[in-house]
Design a protein around this motif. Sequence first.
Motif, PDB file in Angstrom:
ATOM      1  N   ASP A  47      62.811  -0.441  62.107  1.00  0.00           N
ATOM      2  CA  ASP A  47      61.399  -0.627  61.972  1.00  0.00           C
ATOM      3  C   ASP A  47      61.034  -0.994  60.808  1.00  0.00           C
ATOM      4  O   ASP A  47      61.752  -1.361  59.761  1.00  0.00           O
ATOM      5  N   PHE A  48      59.850  -1.252  60.698  1.00  0.00           N
ATOM      6  CA  PHE A  48      58.999  -1.769  59.446  1.00  0.00           C
ATOM      7  C   PHE A  48      59.260  -1.023  58.203  1.00  0.00           C
ATOM      8  O   PHE A  48      59.938  -1.756  57.206  1.00  0.00           O
ATOM      9  N   TYR A  49      59.372  -0.191  58.300  1.00  0.00           N
ATOM     10  CA  TYR A  49      59.969   0.493  56.977  1.00  0.00           C
ATOM     11  C   TYR A  49      61.553   0.347  56.512  1.00  0.00           C
ATOM     12  O   TYR A  49      62.034  -0.025  54.944  1.00  0.00           O
ATOM     13  N   SER A  50      62.568   0.301  57.581  1.00  0.00           N
ATOM     14  CA  SER A  50      63.424   0.239  56.976  1.00  0.00           C
ATOM     15  C   SER A  50      63.548  -1.209  57.238  1.00  0.00           C
ATOM     16  O   SER A  50      64.555  -1.644  55.938  1.00  0.00           O
ATOM     17  N   HIS A  51      63.303  -2.027  57.465  1.00  0.00           N
ATOM     18  CA  HIS A  51      63.436  -3.586  57.066  1.00  0.00           C
ATOM     19  C   HIS A  51      62.752  -3.411  55.365  1.00  0.00           C
ATOM     20  O   HIS A  51      63.703  -4.556  55.129  1.00  0.00           O
ATOM     21  N   ASN A  52      61.418  -3.650  56.090  1.00  0.00           N
ATOM     22  CA  ASN A  52      61.730  -3.214  53.909  1.00  0.00           C
ATOM     23  C   ASN A  52      62.101  -2.756  52.621  1.00  0.00           C
ATOM     24  O   ASN A  52      62.065  -3.181  51.622  1.00  0.00           O
ATOM     25  N   PHE A  53      62.658  -1.726  53.433  1.00  0.00           N
ATOM     26  CA  PHE A  53      63.392  -1.169  52.266  1.00  0.00           C
ATOM     27  C   PHE A  53      64.984  -1.867  52.652  1.00  0.00           C
ATOM     28  O   PHE A  53      64.994  -1.775  50.922  1.00  0.00           O
TER      29      PHE A  53
ATOM     30  N   THR B 132      75.829  -2.982  48.840  1.00  0.00           N
ATOM     31  CA  THR B 132      75.500  -1.437  49.593  1.00  0.00           C
ATOM     32  C   THR B 132      74.941  -1.238  51.040  1.00  0.00           C
ATOM     33  O   THR B 132      74.851  -1.882  51.621  1.00  0.00           O
ATOM     34  N   VAL B 133      74.372   0.430  50.998  1.00  0.00           N
ATOM     35  CA  VAL B 133      74.868   0.457  52.197  1.00  0.00           C
ATOM     36  C   VAL B 133      72.800   1.195  52.868  1.00  0.00           C
ATOM     37  O   VAL B 133      73.465   1.903  52.100  1.00  0.00           O
ATOM     38  N   ILE B 134      72.450   0.675  53.544  1.00  0.00           N
ATOM     39  CA  ILE B 134      71.471   1.730  54.112  1.00  0.00           C
ATOM     40  C   ILE B 134      71.392   2.586  54.766  1.00  0.00           C
ATOM     41  O   ILE B 134      71.779   2.217  56.381  1.00  0.00           O
ATOM     42  N   LEU B 135      70.841   4.208  54.915  1.00  0.00           N
ATOM     43  CA  LEU B 135      71.068   4.417  56.456  1.00  0.00           C
ATOM     44  C   LEU B 135      69.848   5.257  56.421  1.00  0.00           C
ATOM     45  O   LEU B 135      68.888   5.498  54.935  1.00  0.00           O
ATOM     46  N   ASN B 136      69.315   5.638  57.424  1.00  0.00           N
ATOM     47  CA  ASN B 136      68.742   6.544  57.714  1.00  0.00           C
ATOM     48  C   ASN B 136      69.109   7.616  57.626  1.00  0.00           C
ATOM     49  O   ASN B 136      69.898   8.708  58.309  1.00  0.00           O
TER      50      ASN B 136
ATOM     51  N   LEU C 233      72.492   3.746  50.003  1.00  0.00           N
ATOM     52  CA  LEU C 233      73.298   4.560  49.593  1.00  0.00           C
ATOM     53  C   LEU C 233      75.070   3.780  48.839  1.00  0.00           C
ATOM     54  O   LEU C 233      74.978   1.953  49.595  1.00  0.00           O
ATOM     55  N   TYR C 234      76.012   3.549  46.858  1.00  0.00           N
ATOM     56  CA  TYR C 234      76.780   2.451  46.755  1.00  0.00           C
ATOM     57  C   TYR C 234      77.697   3.664  46.875  1.00  0.00           C
ATOM     58  O   TYR C 234      77.795   4.265  45.449  1.00  0.00           O
ATOM     59  N   GLY C 235      79.066   3.208  47.853  1.00  0.00           N
ATOM     60  CA  GLY C 235      80.035   4.181  47.807  1.00  0.00           C
ATOM     61  C   GLY C 235      78.916   5.135  48.378  1.00  0.00           C
ATOM     62  O   GLY C 235      78.913   6.187  49.271  1.00  0.00           O
ATOM     63  N   GLU C 236      79.073   6.841  48.070  1.00  0.00           N
ATOM     64  CA  GLU C 236      78.721   8.213  47.983  1.00  0.00           C
ATOM     65  C   GLU C 236      77.561   8.102  46.844  1.00  0.00           C
ATOM     66  O   GLU C 236      77.148   9.054  46.928  1.00  0.00           O
ATOM     67  N   TYR C 237      77.050   7.437  46.487  1.00  0.00           N
ATOM     68  CA  TYR C 237      75.812   7.426  45.348  1.00  0.00           C
ATOM     69  C   TYR C 237      74.974   7.179  45.959  1.00  0.00           C
ATOM     70  O   TYR C 237      75.229   5.859  46.586  1.00  0.00           O
ATOM     71  N   VAL C 238      73.576   7.810  45.647  1.00  0.00           N
ATOM     72  CA  VAL C 238      72.453   6.797  45.743  1.00  0.00           C
ATOM     73  C   VAL C 238      72.091   6.135  44.916  1.00  0.00           C
ATOM     74  O   VAL C 238      71.781   6.758  44.007  1.00  0.00           O
ATOM     75  N   MET C 239      71.482   5.215  45.898  1.00  0.00           N
ATOM     76  CA  MET C 239      71.082   4.427  44.247  1.00  0.00           C
ATOM     77  C   MET C 239      69.247   4.196  45.019  1.00  0.00           C
ATOM     78  O   MET C 239      68.690   4.097  43.715  1.00  0.00           O
ATOM     79  N   ARG C 240      68.982   4.632  45.653  1.00  0.00           N
ATOM     80  CA  ARG C 240      67.605   4.813  45.837  1.00  0.00           C
ATOM     81  C   ARG C 240      66.782   5.411  47.095  1.00  0.00           C
ATOM     82  O   ARG C 240      67.912   5.247  47.776  1.00  0.00           O
ATOM     83  N   SER C 241      66.116   5.605  47.043  1.00  0.00           N
ATOM     84  CA  SER C 241      65.384   6.862  48.776  1.00  0.00           C
ATOM     85  C   SER C 241      64.407   6.254  48.716  1.00  0.00           C
ATOM     86  O   SER C 241      63.335   6.262  47.697  1.00  0.00           O
ATOM     87  N   GLU C 242      63.702   6.391  49.889  1.00  0.00           N
ATOM     88  CA  GLU C 242      62.144   6.448  49.998  1.00  0.00           C
ATOM     89  C   GLU C 242      62.126   7.773  51.692  1.00  0.00           C
ATOM     90  O   GLU C 242      62.529   7.906  52.349  1.00  0.00           O
TER      91      GLU C 242
ATOM     92  N   ALA D  72      57.630  13.945  46.973  1.00  0.00           N
ATOM     93  CA  ALA D  72      57.459  13.043  46.625  1.00  0.00           C
ATOM     94  C   ALA D  72      58.267  13.149  45.205  1.00  0.00           C
ATOM     95  O   ALA D  72      58.600  12.092  44.490  1.00  0.00           O
ATOM     96  N   LEU D  73      58.452  13.799  44.641  1.00  0.00           N
ATOM     97  CA  LEU D  73      59.758  13.980  43.143  1.00  0.00           C
ATOM     98  C   LEU D  73      60.806  13.448  43.876  1.00  0.00           C
ATOM     99  O   LEU D  73      61.970  13.792  43.282  1.00  0.00           O
ATOM    100  N   PHE D  74      61.310  13.552  45.147  1.00  0.00           N
ATOM    101  CA  PHE D  74      62.598  13.345  45.282  1.00  0.00           C
ATOM    102  C   PHE D  74      63.875  12.602  45.464  1.00  0.00           C
ATOM    103  O   PHE D  74      64.318  12.578  44.301  1.00  0.00           O
ATOM    104  N   ALA D  75      62.871  11.234  46.008  1.00  0.00           N
ATOM    105  CA  ALA D  75      62.745   9.729  45.079  1.00  0.00           C
ATOM    106  C   ALA D  75      63.682   9.194  43.236  1.00  0.00           C
ATOM    107  O   ALA D  75      64.307   9.054  43.542  1.00  0.00           O
ATOM    108  N   GLU D  76      62.898  10.073  42.372  1.00  0.00           N
ATOM    109  CA  GLU D  76      63.145  10.346  41.303  1.00  0.00           C
ATOM    110  C   GLU D  76      64.236  10.647  41.006  1.00  0.00           C
ATOM    111  O   GLU D  76      65.562  10.569  40.191  1.00  0.00           O
ATOM    112  N   ALA D  77      64.377  12.055  42.003  1.00  0.00           N
ATOM    113  CA  ALA D  77      65.469  13.334  40.854  1.00  0.00           C
ATOM    114  C   ALA D  77      66.576  12.808  41.727  1.00  0.00           C
ATOM    115  O   ALA D  77      67.636  13.058  41.441  1.00  0.00           O
ATOM    116  N   ALA D  78      66.665  12.042  42.984  1.00  0.00           N
ATOM    117  CA  ALA D  78      67.598  11.998  43.834  1.00  0.00           C
ATOM    118  C   ALA D  78      68.450  10.857  43.374  1.00  0.00           C
ATOM    119  O   ALA D  78      69.669  10.431  43.126  1.00  0.00           O
TER     120      ALA D  78
END
Lengths: 397, 178
Positions: free
Chosen positions: A22-28, A36-40, A58-67, A367-373
């Motif tokens: 959808d819109f969100y995953s497309h923009n993300f 990297t792999v994008i996962l819902n 995800l880059y391997g097991e690591y979270v690069m970015r999240s939203e 809102a803190l999650f994205a930065e902390a993760a």
Amino acid sequence: MSNFSFLNPFGVLDEPGTYMGDFYSHNFSKKAKEGTVILNLGPQHPSTHGVLRVLVELYGEYVMRSEPVLGYLHRSHEKMAEHKTAYGFLPNMGRVDYLNAIGWNWAYAASCEQLAGIQVPERAEYLRVISAELNRISSHLVWWGAFVLDLGAFTPILYAFDDREDLCDILQRVTGSRLTMNYFRFGGVGADGDERFFRLIREFIPRMRERLKMYRALVTDNVILRRRLEGIGSMDADMCLRYGATGPILRAAGVRRDVRKAIPYGIYDRFDYEIPVADRCDNFGRYWVRVEEIEQSLRIVEQAVAQIPEGKHIVDKAPKPAWKIPAGESVFSVEGARGEISVHVISDGGKSPYRVKLRAPGFSNLALFAEAAEGTLLADAIATLGSLDLVIPEIDR
Amino acid sequence: MITAIWDQLKGLYSLIVGMIVTGRYFFAPQKTVHYPRKVVDPEDLAAYRGPLELTRGKDDESRTRCISCQMCAKGCPGNCIKVVKGTEGKLPSTWVYDFSLCCLCGACVEVCPASAIDFSHRLYLVVTSREELVMDLLADLKERVAANPLKPAPDVPAAAGQKAADAPSAGAAKNGEV
Ligand code: SF4
Ligand code: SF4
């Protein structure tokens, strides 16, 4: 290797109607890095506690970015308020956050009372404190069980629900329901506690204290749990303040802020209790603060049950369902289980409130999650998400 | 090396403590109520809010106390009550309640000037369609009265002996399943 995404396996991104997701995953996925792999994560994922959806890169097991993507459980409570009478909106308050119904009951009822200048009888104040603190304990118990479940331990949630069962029985005694409680009325509470209600509470307090010892032996001191939580998901005071986080998350970052102490409402200034503050900012800090809060809530309930005076549980001539709030506006904040709950009521003196704004603590906390993760392992990101104590209906409202 | 071993031992110890706790609870009594083999203690349901029911009249227990004042229907946030005044005095001819819309808030029960409605404790209510949730409470009251006539209407003479025989069984039925 080119960008690979499960949402967009063919690499076609920009032609409308041709991309998947959808819109969100497309923009993300537009900003996705090489390899990297994008996962819902969600909305139907059990560890997102409801229907939260988090897009992670995800880059391997690591979270690069999240939203986080919100809105899957939006029920327009604020809009409903504009069409119901002030009294008719009371039952909605039990449904905004189903785990901490009493906290919301209090914020809305007190906000309207403040506007109308209604004085609550002494006994009702005590009943309010007792029910609110018991509800806080039950909310923390559900969080505790679910959080440990996120980390992979199944047994503790059964114990947590065992104790919560007692709390449900106690609260049902006065509120009439076990989950979506509608207990507060303008000018008091809906029903008086009977002898059995107080006896059940008096029996519950020592039993819960024993159980807390057991929880410590079973879970808190467990080496696996400690290693999973300590030093992970750092949210320091500066970050908390930037995002407007409140409640146990802020207190775990070393900020001593609790509405019950900062702006004492009701009769909270009469009790002797502490605000647990941890100075470690990590997942274990938040875990510790909540478990300590259960103990402190027990202390408050114990004192309140001992001190409760005789009297009425609601004022004479309490507002009837057709009651109109006088024109004006008022804000009232209470300390809910997840943080600061504020209800802002604006009335023009009409049949329904003109506007009711609900400030849900979970929204800012999420809102803190994205930065902390960022940069953590996926499994640790789940732990961080769990430590925020999210209740999605409350976030979406 | 030594710390590694020490860590392992500490980990093992915390596991054993956990196992002991769990093991003890293996033999502890259960809190789960295994319905339908067991039912919830009626005492625990005293304040439980089930679907609404009409209370029985003060003098004539086979009649409703409702005076068709419409306060409940107006105060209800879910618009689930429909009361129509009948021809016989103030008594209602229709009292329909849609349980599927009801949020069990209690506004109707609190506002009723005649205490004509109350929450039932029907915990085990099961229906198979939405239509069944629209309840005709007058019919429901009639059914309950037929099941155990507590006090006969004043104009119907009844044998005193029968009254005495009815009373205890009726009381018991009211506590259990009304
Ligand atoms: S309990 Fe509330 S929602 Fe249900 S019928 Fe009564 S007033 Fe309406
Ligand atoms: S408020 Fe009571 S008396 Fe009035 S219509 Fe409703 S049930 Fe009948």
